[in-house]
Design a protein around this motif. Sequence first.
Motif, PDB file in Angstrom:
ATOM      1  N   ARG A 175      12.741  -5.324 -21.410  1.00  0.00           N
ATOM      2  CA  ARG A 175      12.253  -4.117 -22.091  1.00  0.00           C
ATOM      3  C   ARG A 175      13.194  -3.668 -23.206  1.00  0.00           C
ATOM      4  O   ARG A 175      12.742  -3.273 -24.285  1.00  0.00           O
ATOM      5  N   PHE A 176      14.503  -3.727 -22.957  1.00  0.00           N
ATOM      6  CA  PHE A 176      15.447  -3.182 -23.928  1.00  0.00           C
ATOM      7  C   PHE A 176      16.146  -4.254 -24.768  1.00  0.00           C
ATOM      8  O   PHE A 176      17.021  -3.929 -25.574  1.00  0.00           O
ATOM      9  N   GLY A 177      15.778  -5.509 -24.583  1.00  0.00           N
ATOM     10  CA  GLY A 177      16.342  -6.574 -25.406  1.00  0.00           C
ATOM     11  C   GLY A 177      17.807  -6.854 -25.133  1.00  0.00           C
ATOM     12  O   GLY A 177      18.565  -7.153 -26.059  1.00  0.00           O
ATOM     13  N   GLY A 224      17.624   6.334 -19.880  1.00  0.00           N
ATOM     14  CA  GLY A 224      18.489   7.498 -19.991  1.00  0.00           C
ATOM     15  C   GLY A 224      19.936   7.126 -20.252  1.00  0.00           C
ATOM     16  O   GLY A 224      20.613   7.754 -21.062  1.00  0.00           O
ATOM     17  N   ALA A 225      20.438   6.096 -19.555  1.00  0.00           N
ATOM     18  CA  ALA A 225      21.833   5.684 -19.736  1.00  0.00           C
ATOM     19  C   ALA A 225      22.062   5.105 -21.124  1.00  0.00           C
ATOM     20  O   ALA A 225      23.079   5.388 -21.765  1.00  0.00           O
ATOM     21  N   LEU A 226      21.144   4.277 -21.599  1.00  0.00           N
ATOM     22  CA  LEU A 226      21.288   3.681 -22.925  1.00  0.00           C
ATOM     23  C   LEU A 226      21.246   4.750 -24.014  1.00  0.00           C
ATOM     24  O   LEU A 226      21.995   4.681 -24.998  1.00  0.00           O
ATOM     25  N   ARG A 227      20.389   5.757 -23.830  1.00  0.00           N
ATOM     26  CA  ARG A 227      20.345   6.859 -24.808  1.00  0.00           C
ATOM     27  C   ARG A 227      21.620   7.684 -24.751  1.00  0.00           C
ATOM     28  O   ARG A 227      22.165   8.076 -25.795  1.00  0.00           O
ATOM     29  N   ASP A 228      22.098   7.957 -23.542  1.00  0.00           N
ATOM     30  CA  ASP A 228      23.310   8.753 -23.393  1.00  0.00           C
ATOM     31  C   ASP A 228      24.507   8.053 -24.022  1.00  0.00           C
ATOM     32  O   ASP A 228      25.416   8.711 -24.550  1.00  0.00           O
ATOM     33  N   ALA A 229      24.497   6.727 -24.002  1.00  0.00           N
ATOM     34  CA  ALA A 229      25.579   5.938 -24.597  1.00  0.00           C
ATOM     35  C   ALA A 229      25.354   5.664 -26.082  1.00  0.00           C
ATOM     36  O   ALA A 229      26.152   4.949 -26.699  1.00  0.00           O
ATOM     37  N   ALA A 230      24.283   6.213 -26.652  1.00  0.00           N
ATOM     38  CA  ALA A 230      23.942   6.001 -28.069  1.00  0.00           C
ATOM     39  C   ALA A 230      23.691   4.529 -28.381  1.00  0.00           C
ATOM     40  O   ALA A 230      23.937   4.067 -29.497  1.00  0.00           O
ATOM     41  N   LEU A 231      23.174   3.788 -27.386  1.00  0.00           N
ATOM     42  CA  LEU A 231      22.800   2.395 -27.614  1.00  0.00           C
ATOM     43  C   LEU A 231      21.346   2.256 -28.027  1.00  0.00           C
ATOM     44  O   LEU A 231      20.944   1.207 -28.549  1.00  0.00           O
ATOM     45  N   GLU A 243      13.262   2.686 -28.570  1.00  0.00           N
ATOM     46  CA  GLU A 243      14.076   1.889 -27.651  1.00  0.00           C
ATOM     47  C   GLU A 243      14.709   0.707 -28.373  1.00  0.00           C
ATOM     48  O   GLU A 243      15.061  -0.297 -27.755  1.00  0.00           O
ATOM     49  N   GLU A 244      14.908   0.831 -29.669  1.00  0.00           N
ATOM     50  CA  GLU A 244      15.511  -0.240 -30.457  1.00  0.00           C
ATOM     51  C   GLU A 244      17.033  -0.160 -30.342  1.00  0.00           C
ATOM     52  O   GLU A 244      17.653   0.857 -30.676  1.00  0.00           O
ATOM     53  N   LEU A 245      17.656  -1.227 -29.900  1.00  0.00           N
ATOM     54  CA  LEU A 245      19.094  -1.249 -29.710  1.00  0.00           C
ATOM     55  C   LEU A 245      19.831  -1.020 -31.022  1.00  0.00           C
ATOM     56  O   LEU A 245      19.430  -1.536 -32.073  1.00  0.00           O
ATOM     57  N   LEU A 253      11.281   3.018 -11.659  1.00  0.00           N
ATOM     58  CA  LEU A 253      12.401   3.954 -11.548  1.00  0.00           C
ATOM     59  C   LEU A 253      13.629   3.419 -12.282  1.00  0.00           C
ATOM     60  O   LEU A 253      14.332   4.171 -12.979  1.00  0.00           O
ATOM     61  N   ALA A 254      13.893   2.136 -12.135  1.00  0.00           N
ATOM     62  CA  ALA A 254      15.059   1.537 -12.781  1.00  0.00           C
ATOM     63  C   ALA A 254      14.955   1.624 -14.296  1.00  0.00           C
ATOM     64  O   ALA A 254      15.958   1.914 -14.978  1.00  0.00           O
ATOM     65  N   LEU A 255      13.780   1.388 -14.842  1.00  0.00           N
ATOM     66  CA  LEU A 255      13.604   1.468 -16.296  1.00  0.00           C
ATOM     67  C   LEU A 255      13.825   2.890 -16.799  1.00  0.00           C
ATOM     68  O   LEU A 255      14.379   3.088 -17.889  1.00  0.00           O
TER      69      LEU A 255
END
Length: 360
Positions: free
Chosen positions: A144-146, A73-80, A86-88, A66-68
């Motif tokens: 997972r997201f580096g 979603g948050a990282l995508r919403d922030a354009a990170l 899923e590449e930063l 669930l956390a992942l």
Amino acid sequence: MTLKAPQVSEEIVVTGVGLALPGADTPRELLRAIDECGVDRPYEPFDTGARIGRRGHRYKDRATQLALCAAQGALRDAALIPGDSEELTVPGGTVGVVASSNLGNLDTACLTAAAIAEDSVAGLSPMGLPNASSNVVASWAAIRFGLRGPNLMLCNGATSGLDAVHWAVTMVAAGRVRRALVIGVETHNAVVEGLLCGSPGGSTSAEDLLLDGAGALVVEGAAWARDRGVEPAAVLGRYARRTELGACIKTLLPGGAAPGVWFTPEGYGTPRDASAAAAPVPDGVPRHDLTTAFGRASGALGVLQCAAAVGWLGTAEGRADAGDALITSGDDTTDAVAALLLSPPGRLAAVPRRPGGAAA
């Protein structure tokens, strides 16, 4: 790497929100669920596989899955991270992680103890044992997201979610990172139900509904967000932690000032909540209790409240002149109370000062 604290006037903002909840994919949908749906609405558990893929499930407990989902979603919403990978888009060392969960891996810890009691350590799986670590949620998010910045996990009772937001803001304000991912997650399973409700399946009342979901935020120095061309969703204001609800709110809103909206402690005003006898916020202020839609959220509460407040700030009622969103976790029956103010992005300082020295 040279680390230097930013100027004290630097604003810290919310630039991304992610949710892993049944029936609420956005902050506005979360707010709508609180207002309209109530505890009797039927829903299926959130399908983590549809969000992160079945490979993302391997050797991970429900809380981590669930956390992942919420973190993605948050990282995508922030354009990170982009929409198709899923590449930063920024160096991993500029992003920290702070996670909050009081009960997330309780089932793993209990099942591990039971296996040892029955069959000694020979009965344990080496692949599943890492899930017994209390830091597993924050660690897997970083892996997972580096995300190579500071990595923290809080298990701090009723205030844990807001405390996580506070420590993420502190890391950014201190120049340790430019931005931080904050995660709040809890799960509903037989072990958690047995602890909180007396026995698995022992209660079906509204007050004993338990959350099975997660929320995530990206908090970031305003100048760094501006440099990336990202518009903030909210401005993070003052935070307080006290032993009583009234005293905590007065610290943030002296002189009886009224907020634009109040996100109350979970279950506030229910028969078993003795602290609601004399509400410290004027009666005319709109109130929202996440418990009514998703059940007791424990360590995830503060993060989900912030997500809902972002939804409120995006509505007509949350326009720039309507006041701040007041978020409170814990009440006079718990060991502590935490409170936080969120402001509309329109109140962002016209020329925010750049944080100094964090990694590029």
